[in-house]
Design a protein around this motif. Structure first.
Motif, PDB file in Angstrom:
ATOM      1  N   GLU A 185       0.696  -1.261  -0.117  1.00 27.47           N
ATOM      2  CA  GLU A 185       0.093  -0.026   0.102  1.00 27.47           C
ATOM      3  C   GLU A 185       0.905   1.300  -0.069  1.00 27.47           C
ATOM      4  O   GLU A 185       1.773   1.403   0.838  1.00 27.47           O
ATOM      5  CB  GLU A 185      -0.939   0.137   1.348  1.00 27.47           C
ATOM      6  N   LEU A 186       1.008   1.998  -1.031  1.00 19.79           N
ATOM      7  CA  LEU A 186       1.617   3.299  -1.054  1.00 19.79           C
ATOM      8  C   LEU A 186       1.159   4.231  -0.066  1.00 19.79           C
ATOM      9  O   LEU A 186      -0.083   4.600  -0.106  1.00 19.79           O
ATOM     10  CB  LEU A 186       1.586   3.891  -2.483  1.00 19.79           C
ATOM     11  N   THR A 187       2.114   4.947   0.772  1.00 18.54           N
ATOM     12  CA  THR A 187       1.901   5.689   1.625  1.00 18.54           C
ATOM     13  C   THR A 187       2.419   7.208   1.370  1.00 18.54           C
ATOM     14  O   THR A 187       1.992   8.188   2.092  1.00 18.54           O
ATOM     15  CB  THR A 187       2.256   5.398   3.132  1.00 18.54           C
ATOM     16  N   MET A 188       3.243   7.207   0.411  1.00 18.12           N
ATOM     17  CA  MET A 188       4.096   8.488   0.173  1.00 18.12           C
ATOM     18  C   MET A 188       4.805   8.391  -0.979  1.00 18.12           C
ATOM     19  O   MET A 188       5.554   7.408  -1.139  1.00 18.12           O
ATOM     20  CB  MET A 188       4.757   8.929   1.210  1.00 18.12           C
ATOM     21  N   LEU A 189       4.708   9.530  -1.951  1.00 10.89           N
ATOM     22  CA  LEU A 189       5.531   9.460  -2.959  1.00 10.89           C
ATOM     23  C   LEU A 189       5.490  10.936  -3.330  1.00 10.89           C
ATOM     24  O   LEU A 189       4.821  11.738  -3.763  1.00 10.89           O
ATOM     25  CB  LEU A 189       4.818   8.811  -4.250  1.00 10.89           C
ATOM     26  N   THR A 190       6.965  11.539  -3.078  1.00  4.79           N
ATOM     27  CA  THR A 190       7.186  12.746  -3.165  1.00  4.79           C
ATOM     28  C   THR A 190       8.401  13.166  -4.162  1.00  4.79           C
ATOM     29  O   THR A 190       9.456  12.341  -3.784  1.00  4.79           O
ATOM     30  CB  THR A 190       7.670  13.447  -1.811  1.00  4.79           C
ATOM     31  N   GLU A 191       8.153  13.826  -5.309  1.00  4.79           N
ATOM     32  CA  GLU A 191       9.258  14.200  -5.980  1.00  4.79           C
ATOM     33  C   GLU A 191      10.296  15.517  -5.585  1.00  4.79           C
ATOM     34  O   GLU A 191       9.463  16.414  -4.996  1.00  4.79           O
ATOM     35  CB  GLU A 191       8.772  14.239  -7.408  1.00  4.79           C
ATOM     36  N   HIS A 192      11.305  15.376  -5.823  1.00  2.14           N
ATOM     37  CA  HIS A 192      12.110  16.616  -5.462  1.00  2.14           C
ATOM     38  C   HIS A 192      12.958  17.065  -6.690  1.00  2.14           C
ATOM     39  O   HIS A 192      13.269  16.380  -7.435  1.00  2.14           O
ATOM     40  CB  HIS A 192      13.154  16.135  -4.338  1.00  2.14           C
TER      41      HIS A 192
END
Length: 284
Positions: free
Chosen positions: A237-244
């Motif tokens: 279960e994906l809980t975070m995806l942040t691009e920088h």
């Protein structure tokens, strides 16, 4: 550093070549200021910049049993240990692990290190299940099959355990990094391909006076959608995806500026390019 050159070849036997490249570079990395080994020894509270960058997203890891896949010389592994996790580091390079064990010994850190290819990690770790699987920047490009990797991560985690990953963005890996006209041009595969991209690069990503002879590597890119789909299929279960918009090394020399934390961004209009991303997921 001389520009690296890329050609595309179909190669089955890639592990030995990539391992030779990392074995030769590990002592130079440990001696470089880029990895700050002596600062780890001098300051018991020091953390790697990679781990420090993600502290707001990492959360509390104290007491967790964690494994750091592709740990290299162990600076991120040691940093997680200093945050309270009970860490094991795994890498396929004997020379890298020799440096990691030396660092752990010099800092008095109770960190275990195991030599293994990632795909063989469940067997090498004796079937142990962990609370946390951690993977750092520059790891996934060495793996030909992201779906198989996701299955390995699932096998290493207890139900409810979590994956935490910061990695170079596949858009960055796909760029032509030899251009001198300032344009961002897509030259290399964005999506995973059966055959690797074969690079020849006589240098490395930290400052060093060392001269290397093992300069060939086989690498694969993995699109962001391919990664997420692989994890969902493996039961996450994906809980975070942040691009920088930054990276902890200089991926485009001459076109970036570094901040006080060593994060490099495009000098002009940095919002054009995602350089890295942080992902977290729970094993259902």
């Amino acid at each position: 550093m001389p520009a690296r050159r890329a050609t595309v070849l179909a190669v089955d036997e890639h592990l030995a070549v990539n391992r030779a490249n990392w074995d030769e570079r590990a002592p130079a990395h440990a001696a470089s200021s880029g990895y700050a080994v002596e600062r780890f020894v001098a300051d018991p509270g020091h953390l790697s910049e990679v781990v420090r960058f993600d502290l707001p997203r990492l959360g509390d890891v104290s007491g967790l049993r964690g494994v750091h896949l592709q740990c290299h010389i162990g600076t991120d592994t040691l940093s997680l240990h200093r945050l309270g996790a009970r860490m094991t580091g795994l890498d396929f390079s004997a020379a890298s692990l020799a440096e990691a064990r030396r660092l752990a010994e010099r800092t008095g850190a109770a960190v275990n290190f195991v030599q293994s290819d990632v795909y063989d990690a469940p067997r090498a770790l004796g079937g142990e299940r962990f609370d946390l699987v951690y993977t750092g920047v520059g790891a996934l490009c060495w793996l030909p099959d992201i779906r198989r990797w996701a299955e390995v991560v699932a096998a290493l985690l207890r139900p409810g355990g979590r994956l935490f990953l910061r990695e170079g963005h596949p858009m960055l890996w796909a760029l032509d990094d030899e251009r001198d006209d300032g344009l961002l041009a897509v030259e290399h595969p964005y999506f995973e391909q059966p055959e690797p991209t074969v690079w020849t690069d006589p240098g490395t990503y930290v400052e060093t006076d060392a001269t290397f002879t093992q300069n060939t590597t086989y690498e694969w890119n993995h699109g962001l959608g391919e990664l997420v789909t692989a994890l969902l299929t493996a039961g996450f279960e994906l809980t975070m995806l942040t691009e920088h918009d930054s990276a902890p090394w200089d991926p485009l020399p001459g076109r970036t500026v570094a901040d006080e934390h060593g994060e490099h961004r495009l000098r002009e209009r940095p919002w054009r390019l995602p350089m890295t991303y942080t992902l977290a997921a729970l094993r259902r």
